[in-house]
Design an enzyme around this catalytic site. Structure first.
Site, short mmCIF file in Angstrom:
data_model
loop_
_atom_site.label_atom_id
_atom_site.label_comp_id
_atom_site.label_asym_id
_atom_site.label_seq_id
_atom_site.Cartn_x
_atom_site.Cartn_y
_atom_site.Cartn_z
N GLU A 105 0.73 -1.19 0.08
CA GLU A 105 0.21 0.00 0.00
C GLU A 105 0.80 1.22 0.20
O GLU A 105 0.52 2.18 -0.76
CB GLU A 105 -0.99 0.09 1.25
CG GLU A 105 -1.98 1.06 1.38
CD GLU A 105 -3.01 1.38 0.12
OE1 GLU A 105 -2.86 2.35 -0.48
OE2 GLU A 105 -3.27 0.19 -0.31
N GLU B 264 1.93 6.45 -7.16
CA GLU B 264 0.85 7.41 -7.79
C GLU B 264 1.20 8.74 -7.40
O GLU B 264 1.19 9.65 -8.09
CB GLU B 264 -0.53 7.20 -6.58
CG GLU B 264 -1.13 5.75 -7.02
CD GLU B 264 -2.47 5.75 -6.42
OE1 GLU B 264 -2.71 6.61 -5.29
OE2 GLU B 264 -2.99 4.81 -6.35
#
Length: 125
Positions: free
Chosen positions: A68, A75
């Site tokens: 994660e 991103e």
């Protein structure tokens, strides 16, 4: 790149903890993973799972949390590179990194569920 390397362990740990704090503050899914991880540990302790089972749960959930964090970093990098504009390659990379998180999260859930259900079965049947 040498100018960005920290000189000692304390600084490196400070930067790492700063990254975790940033993820916790800004990433909704990271918070959810932390909650699920904590809940898994509470259930595991409540069921008095053995040490190996606890280690498996911790390892599986740690992998999901780590992925994660990597997903969020990917991103951020892509958003900075493409200046928050839509790009097909950026979307593909983001989707693939999210897929890695999904696989690891499902595996962590499955491992936790199987270990807990096995313990419940042994206790009551």
């Amino acid at each position: 790149m040498l100018k960005y390397q920290s000189k000692n362990f304390a600084k490196s740990a400070y930067y790492a903890l700063n990254g975790l704090r940033l993820a916790f503050k800004s990433q909704r899914n990271f918070k959810k993973h932390i909650l699920i991880f904590t809940t898994s540990l509470v259930v595991a302790f409540f069921l008095k799972l053995d040490l190996i089972s606890l280690c498996l749960i911790i390892l599986a959930n740690s992998i999901a949390l780590s992925l994660e964090l990597l997903n969020s970093a990917i991103e951020f990098i892509l958003d900075a590179y493409y200046k928050n504009k839509w790009a097909k390659l950026a979307k593909l990379a983001k989707d693939m990194s999210a897929g890695a998180v999904l696989i690891s999260s499902c595996a962590a859930f499955g491992i936790t569920l199987l270990l807990c259900l096995n313990k419940i079965y042994l206790l009551y049947f």
